[in-house]
Motif scaffolding. Structure first.
Motif, PDB file in Angstrom:
ATOM      1  N   GLN A 203      29.560   5.824  19.097  1.00 31.25           N
ATOM      2  CA  GLN A 203      30.503   6.486  20.010  1.00 31.25           C
ATOM      3  C   GLN A 203      31.213   5.473  20.912  1.00 31.25           C
ATOM      4  OE1 GLN A 203      31.280   9.787  20.330  1.00 31.25           O
ATOM      5  NE2 GLN A 203      30.028  10.260  18.529  1.00 31.25           N
ATOM      6  N   GLU A 279      35.054   8.976  31.150  1.00 27.17           N
ATOM      7  CA  GLU A 279      34.672   9.477  29.824  1.00 27.17           C
ATOM      8  C   GLU A 279      33.163   9.424  29.599  1.00 27.17           C
ATOM      9  OE1 GLU A 279      37.021   7.850  26.562  1.00 27.17           O
ATOM     10  OE2 GLU A 279      38.667   7.462  27.968  1.00 27.17           O
ATOM     11  N   GLN A 282      31.041  12.959  29.914  1.00 21.73           N
ATOM     12  CA  GLN A 282      30.992  13.832  28.744  1.00 21.73           C
ATOM     13  C   GLN A 282      30.149  13.233  27.625  1.00 21.73           C
ATOM     14  OE1 GLN A 282      34.681  14.756  26.773  1.00 21.73           O
ATOM     15  NE2 GLN A 282      33.546  16.143  25.416  1.00 21.73           N
ATOM     16  N   LEU A 283      30.261  11.923  27.457  1.00 22.17           N
ATOM     17  CA  LEU A 283      29.493  11.253  26.411  1.00 22.17           C
ATOM     18  C   LEU A 283      27.989  11.386  26.682  1.00 22.17           C
ATOM     19  CD1 LEU A 283      29.542   9.509  23.876  1.00 22.17           C
ATOM     20  CD2 LEU A 283      29.768   7.483  25.336  1.00 22.17           C
ATOM     21  N   GLU A 285      26.519  13.730  28.359  1.00 22.99           N
ATOM     22  CA  GLU A 285      26.126  15.120  28.100  1.00 22.99           C
ATOM     23  C   GLU A 285      26.009  15.398  26.611  1.00 22.99           C
ATOM     24  OE1 GLU A 285      28.705  17.954  30.072  1.00 22.99           O
ATOM     25  OE2 GLU A 285      27.931  17.177  31.981  1.00 22.99           O
ATOM     26  N   GLN A 286      26.994  14.924  25.877  1.00 17.82           N
ATOM     27  CA  GLN A 286      27.034  15.153  24.437  1.00 17.82           C
ATOM     28  C   GLN A 286      25.805  14.551  23.740  1.00 17.82           C
ATOM     29  OE1 GLN A 286      30.541  13.256  22.794  1.00 17.82           O
ATOM     30  NE2 GLN A 286      29.568  13.123  20.791  1.00 17.82           N
ATOM     31  N   LEU A 287      25.388  13.364  24.181  1.00 17.51           N
ATOM     32  CA  LEU A 287      24.274  12.680  23.508  1.00 17.51           C
ATOM     33  C   LEU A 287      22.927  12.978  24.161  1.00 17.51           C
ATOM     34  CD1 LEU A 287      25.956   9.190  22.971  1.00 17.51           C
ATOM     35  CD2 LEU A 287      25.545  10.927  21.222  1.00 17.51           C
TER      36      LEU A 287
END
Ligand code: ADP
Ligand code: MG
Length: 324
Positions: A203, A279, A282-283, A285-287
């Motif tokens: 990512q 950014e 969000q990253l 949270e996503q991971l």
């Protein structure tokens, strides 16, 4: 009855294949070489690590854990470059062919290979003091690998996960320091079951300007990144991400020291342009991985790392070195 070398390879090291990219693995275990097919627009990322009994793990007892850890620490280098792992080879030196040990070791390799989607494609098996070398192979789009030398002035310095836990595990291995620790299991797992941050690394392609994995301690590894980028890393040690177990049971000061200089955490330390810092939320949270901004890259100064007041860290701690 002892196993012949070929029976041993066949029984414990064949058919450990969890790479779902059928095109990538041309040929696995069994011939003189393995063959990998690298797509035209990709580069092959290669890294090797060696683990020696008594140096990188306390003793040979825990074959399963040693295997899992060996694969993860080696893959951590691919994670730091943003590469996608495909395959690995294993050079195993061991004192004898103990079936129980080999079974545990093979099971650990299999579980790690499954977790990361990779295939064991070859290796070498010899007799001697227990030493495990693993080489990993991954693909990364041409030109997209994240190098440690590419940080720019003003970039934010970010650390994934928590630091210092693996260093705390060493206290638990030492009998004289053995604590009746309610969270002993968490801490020991952080040593034996490090997670290679593979998804995060991928990512970070196109977002991070530079990256390194924290294997020898933050000061040492971030120091390498700063030097390679011809900048100095300025960060506030009170911002270092500490696990609740570490800070509650070891105390804030020890915890911070371990986070600064303790190795073996295999988190990623990377830099991100200031304009893209947002950014990270969000990253993260996503991971499901904490991503903590601890400082920024400043003009090259005589030290690789400095604190918020511009002072070097105590004793210029440089992390673990084998030949010092
Ligand atoms: P060579 O003598 O041609 O170097 P070896 O006899 O050492 O080959 O190994 C035979 C095959 O088994 C090769 O394909 C090699 O890659 C594989 N191999 C040997 N040891 C291991 C191991 N520990 N793990 C995985 N594959 C292995
Ligand atoms: Mg041969």
């Amino acid at each position: 009855m002892s196993l012949s070398e070929f029976e041993l390879i066949h029984k414990y090291f064949s058919r450990i294949d969890y790479c779902d990219d059928a095109d990538a693995i041309g040929l696995g275990v069994g011939d003189d070489c393995a063959l990998l097919t690298v797509p035209g627009d990709q580069q092959l990322a290669i890294s090797i690590d060696t683990l020696v009994e008594g140096v990188h793990f306390p003793d040979a007892d825990m074959a399963f854990d040693i295997a899992k850890r060996s694969v993860a620490v080696t893959l951590s280098d691919l994670a730091a470059m943003g590469a996608e792992p495909k395959a690995f080879t294993l050079a195993l030196t061991m004192p004898g062919s103990n079936r129980v040990w080999l079974q545990g070791f093979s099971r650990g390799l299999r579980e790690a290979a499954d977790e990361y989607g990779i295939a064991l494609i070859g290796g070498d098996t010899t007799k001697g003091p227990l030493t495990i070398s693993i080489q990993v192979h991954g693909f990364v789009p041409e030109g997209a690998a994240i190098q440690r030398s590419n940080a720019s002035l003003g970039d934010r310095i970010v650390v994934s996960g928590y630091l210092g836990d693996a260093r705390a595990a060493l206290d638990l291995f030492d009998e004289t320091l053995k604590l009746q620790h309610p969270k002993e299991r968490y801490i020991k797992e952080r040593f034996y079951r490090p997670q290679a941050r593979i998804a995060l690394g991928q990512q970070l392609r196109g977002l991070a300007s530079s990256a390194i994995d924290v294997s020898d301690g933050l000061l040492a590894d971030l120091g390498h990144l700063a030097k390679a980028s011809s900048l100095t890393a300025q960060f506030d040690p009170s911002l270092l991400p500490l696990s609740p177990v570490l800070s509650n049971h070891w105390g804030a000061e020890t915890a911070r020291g371990y986070a600064l200089t303790g190795g073996d955490d295999y988190e990623l330390c990377f830099t991100v342009p200031e304009a893209r810092e947002h950014e990270l939320v969000q990253l993260s949270e996503q991971l499901g991985i904490p991503l903590t901004v601890i400082g920024k890259m400043v003009e090259r100064f005589e030290h690789d790392c400095i604190d918020s007041q511009g002072q070097p860290f105590d004793g210029e701690q440089t992390g673990f070195q084998h030949f010092s």
